[in-house]
Structure formats: structure tokens, C-alpha cells
Design an enzyme around this catalytic site. Structure first.
Site, PDB file in Angstrom:
ATOM      1  N   GLY A 251       0.820  -1.194   0.000  1.00  0.00           N
ATOM      2  CA  GLY A 251       0.000   0.000   0.000  1.00  0.00           C
ATOM      3  C   GLY A 251       0.855   1.245   0.000  1.00  0.00           C
ATOM      4  N   SER A 252       0.196   2.392  -0.081  1.00  0.00           N
ATOM      5  CA  SER A 252       0.894   3.670  -0.154  1.00  0.00           C
ATOM      6  C   SER A 252      -0.065   4.767   0.275  1.00  0.00           C
ATOM      7  CB  SER A 252       1.375   3.917  -1.588  1.00  0.00           C
ATOM      8  OG  SER A 252       2.069   5.134  -1.700  1.00  0.00           O
ATOM      9  N   GLY A 253       0.492   5.931   0.617  1.00  0.00           N
ATOM     10  CA  GLY A 253      -0.335   7.098   0.885  1.00  0.00           C
ATOM     11  C   GLY A 253      -1.192   7.001   2.127  1.00  0.00           C
ATOM     12  N   SER A 254      -0.786   6.210   3.113  1.00  0.00           N
ATOM     13  CA  SER A 254      -1.517   6.036   4.376  1.00  0.00           C
ATOM     14  C   SER A 254      -2.847   5.318   4.205  1.00  0.00           C
ATOM     15  CB  SER A 254      -1.757   7.389   5.073  1.00  0.00           C
ATOM     16  OG  SER A 254      -0.536   8.041   5.332  1.00  0.00           O
TER      17      SER A 254
ATOM     18  N   GLY B 204      -5.399   2.636   4.519  1.00  0.00           N
ATOM     19  CA  GLY B 204      -5.573   1.472   5.375  1.00  0.00           C
ATOM     20  C   GLY B 204      -4.701   1.451   6.611  1.00  0.00           C
TER      21      GLY B 204
ATOM     22  N   ARG C 212      10.935   4.751  -4.564  1.00  0.00           N
ATOM     23  CA  ARG C 212      10.497   5.736  -5.560  1.00  0.00           C
ATOM     24  C   ARG C 212      10.804   7.117  -5.022  1.00  0.00           C
ATOM     25  NH1 ARG C 212       6.565   7.896  -2.614  1.00  0.00           N
ATOM     26  NH2 ARG C 212       5.210   6.557  -1.352  1.00  0.00           N
TER      27      ARG C 212
END
Length: 416
Positions: free
Chosen positions: A152-155, A157, A282
Site C-alpha cells: 500500500g501507499s499514501g496512508s 488502510g 520511488r
């Protein structure tokens, strides 16, 4: 554009995706976007960007398209496609990070195991398959824990849970799809439960295993971890900057990710050592590359693009300043009637950008992740305090007007 193709595998929908294409064109290359759904990207039409529709979830299909294009480079600005881009580039004999190292970073449980084995400071953690596993892990770790998807990414969950009952409930929600948690399904643990690490948060921006600088990060109120602002460089003593950078470099070396960009997030406990929260294989999101460019003249996007194409990077412009960003995050849900104060914000000394993506008639929802960021202000100044103050003043000018109630601030208050 008459140069050789430069393949971009999907893209950020916000942030730096557009900038990758612009950088490639600036070097005489022909950027082309490989995507399953071109309609996701507003900038495609704006730039007249060529596209190739392909199932980007299938690395073999991406490789087949790239072989027909014969590009000079293949990369991605998206967390979810950097591994595919690296694998395809490697098979074409082009410059690329190690796909296996990227995979170790993207799988947060695997990342934790490699870092712990190398002695890099990480939170105590347990990899879990089920909600019951998460509750057991919270009991074992004995204190507030963070529950997050392995991918996942971007907070998305990610939540702080006070006890095993909360850990069970949140894990069940994430596993059932009740909370967005994108990432490829894979065998093995799907959740990571780790002991909460307190203290201010930072990120170290890294290119080819070497630190570029340290960013100060601000988070919204718990139990979520939404990033609401950044300062570059971080307003901390030189010794703290050096300590954070040293641990971040140790971390990327431990997982073998020493080619290309990395965005390493850390927390600094009071009286403790910098602790790795995660390695992202990234460039930073949250427009941090723009802050670095404003503050130092160094263009990290240009460096990633030229590195992937085997070209020399452009020389940095004069720098020596500081830059800050504050995000527009609605503090409430509702039907938006309008946005005020943007022009006043843009007129303030030091303000470089003030933007809001919301339009009148939008139904505002709060997701407790990066998708809540509906715009931003960026400011610069001669030092971190001046840049931060200018960004804060600009954000304070902006108001969201709701159809069913009074106006509301366009941002959340930063921690004191």
C-alpha cells in the site's frame, strides 16, 4: 517531438506524474504513457502525450509494448508500477534499479525482516494473515500498535489502534475491503502490526544510495497518519540531519536498493535513535521534489528520468533557500458551494503556488488518507522558519464554503 521513446508505466494521478513527462521532453525524448485507463490522467490531453493502452498489471504485456517502441528508458512515478518498470527495463538492457530490491521494499513485512536482520532500527512487528492474528499481535506487542496493509501507499488502510479489540476491528475492515488498501494480492501475510513509535516524523530523500536531504513532515490527528505538510530542509540541527541520513542510507543498503530513488520515512523518538517507518522505492510524493527544487535548485525528477535514459542530469540551478508545503484537507464532509481566499493566498510574500482541485458542487468525503488532500500551498523563504510561516499564512487565507453550513478552514492545524 522527434527523439526516442521514453516509456512511463502508469503514473501518479496527482503530484509528479506530469513532471516526469515534461522532464523527458525537455531532454529531447518522446514520453509515452503505458496505461490501462488513459482517462485517469488529466494531463495527457494537456500535454498531447502519446499513450499505449495495455494491461499494466501484466509485466509481459508491458514488455511486449516496450519492445515494439524500442525506448531509451522505462520508468514509473507510481508506487504500484515501479517494480514492473524496473523489470522490463532490465530485460531490455536499459538502466534500472534491481526489481528484487524494489519487491523487498514494497512488501512491508519482507522489508521489516531484512532491516531487522541487518540491525537497522525498526519498530517491533508481527506479520499477520487474519484479523485474529492482528489482535494476538497487538496483545503480544503490549501497547498502542499501528495496523497497516503489507502492500500500500499514501496512508491507505493505516491506523493507530489502542488495544487488541481495535486492532481486530480495523484489520477485519481492511481485509474485507471496507477501507481502501490498494496493492497487488499476493500469497503470505496481508497485514503488518507494529508497536507505535512516537516522536516527530521525517523523510530522507535518496538517489542512488546517497542522501539528498531531510524533509520535516507533519501528520494530521491520530488515529490516522495523513501527511498535512512538509518543510525542506527539515528545521533540525545538523547533527540530527546527519543521524537521520545515516540510518536511511543503512536501510536502503540493507535491502539492496542502491540504484534510483528512495523515499525513506523515519521517526525520531525522544532521546532515542532514528527508527525506520518504511522505505519507499520511488521518489517522494506530496510534491516534495518540488520543495527540493525550490530550496536547492536540484531537480530530482530530472535525475530519475535521465538516470533511466542513461543521460547526464541537468546541472542544479542556484539554491540555498527553504520551501514548505501545506495541504488543503477539508475538516468536514458535505456539499461544497465554493472556495474563497485563493487569490489572496497567492499574493502573499513568499507564496509560489496556491491551488485547490475542488469545484463547487463537489461532494466532499473524508477517507483518512492522501486522497483527502484537495490542494496545496507552496512557499519559499531564506530559512525553514520563514518558508513555513509563509505557507501557514497562505493556508489560513483559504476557506471552504459548504452549502449546508458555515465556511470551514481549508487545512488542518499543524502540531505545535
Amino acid at each position: 517531438m522527434t527523439g526516442r521513446w521514453f516509456a512511463l508505466v502508469e503514473s501518479n494521478t496527482t503530484g509528479t506524474g506530469r513532471d516526469f513527462a515534461v522532464a523527458a521532453a525537455r531532454h529531447g525524448l518522446r514520453p509515452v504513457l503505458l496505461t490501462r485507463d488513459p482517462g485517469r490522467y488529466d494531463y495527457v490531453g494537456e500535454l498531447g502525450l502519446p499513450i499505449r493502452e495495455v494491461d499494466t498489471g501484466d509485466p509481459a504485456a508491458v514488455e511486449a509494448v516496450c519492445r515494439r517502441l524500442d525506448p531509451v528508458g522505462v520508468t514509473s512515478s507510481s508506487e504500484y508500477f515501479v517494480q514492473t518498470a524496473a523489470a522490463v527495463a532490465g530485460r531490455l538492457g536499459l538502466p534500472a534499479p534491481d526489481p528484487a530490491a524494489i519487491g523487498r521494499c514494497r512488501n512491508k513485512a519482507e522489508q521489516r525482516r531484512w532491516l531487522a536482520a541487518a540491525g537497522v532500527p525498526v519498530p517491533a512487528f508481527v506479520a499477520c494473515h487474519t484479523a485474529a492474528d492482528a489482535a494476538d499481535a497487538a496483545a503480544k506487542l503490549d501497547g498502542p500498535v499501528v495496523v497497516k496493509p503489507v502492500y500500500g501507499s499514501g496512508s491507505l488502510g493505516v491506523r493507530l489502534c489502542a488495544d487488541p479489540d481495535e486492532a481486530f476491528e480495523w484489520a477485519a475492515r481492511v481485509l474485507s475491503g471496507g477501507q481502501p488498501a490498494p496493492g497487488r494480492p499476493a500469497p503470505g501475510p496481508q497485514l503488518l502490526v507494529e508497536r507505535e513509535v512516537t516522536g516527530p516524523e521525517f523523510s530522507v530523500e535518496i538517489i542512488d544510495g546517497r542522501p539528498v536531504g531531510v524533509t520535516g513532515k507533519y501528520l494530521g490527528p491520530p488515529p490516522y497518519f495523513v501527511e498535512i505538510g512538509h518543510d525542506y530542509p527539515a528545521p533540525v540541527p545538523a547533527a540530527t540531519t546527519a543521524a537521520l541520513a545515516a540510518v536511511a542510507v543503512e536501510a536502503v543498503r540493507a535491502v539492496g536498493h542502491v540504484v534510483g530513488p528512495a523515499h525513506v520515512e523515519l521517526r525520531l523518538p525522544d532521546g532515542g535513535v532514528p527508527t525506520i517507518i518504511e522505505i519507499n522505492p520511488r521518489l517522494a510524493g506530496g510534491l516534495i521534489p518540488r520543495l527540493v527544487r525550490q530550496a536547492t535548485g536540484r531537480d530530482l525528477i530530472d535525475e530519475v528520468v535521465t538516470g533511466a535514459a542513461g543521460l547526464p542530469a541537468a546541472q542544479p540551478a542556484p539554491g540555498g533557500r527553504s520551501a514548505s508545503i501545506r495541504f488543503l484537507l477539508p475538516g468536514r464532509e458535505g456539499l461544497l458551494a465554493g472556495v474563497t481566499g485563493l487569490e489572496q493566498a497567492r499574493e502573499l510574500t513568499g507564496v509560489i503556488e496556491a491551488q485547490c482541485r475542488l469545484e463547487p458542487g463537489a461532494q466532499v468525503r473524508i477517507e483518512h488518507s492522501f486522497v483527502d488532500r484537495k490542494g496545496h500551498v507552496i512557499a519559499s523563504g531564506p530559512d525553514p522558519a520563514a518558508a513555513a510561516a509563509a505557507a501557514d499564512r497562505a493556508l489560513a487565507r483559504i476557506r471552504l464554503v459548504f452549502a449546508d453550513g458555515p465556511t470551514a478552514p481549508a487545512g488542518l492545524s499543524l502540531p505545535v
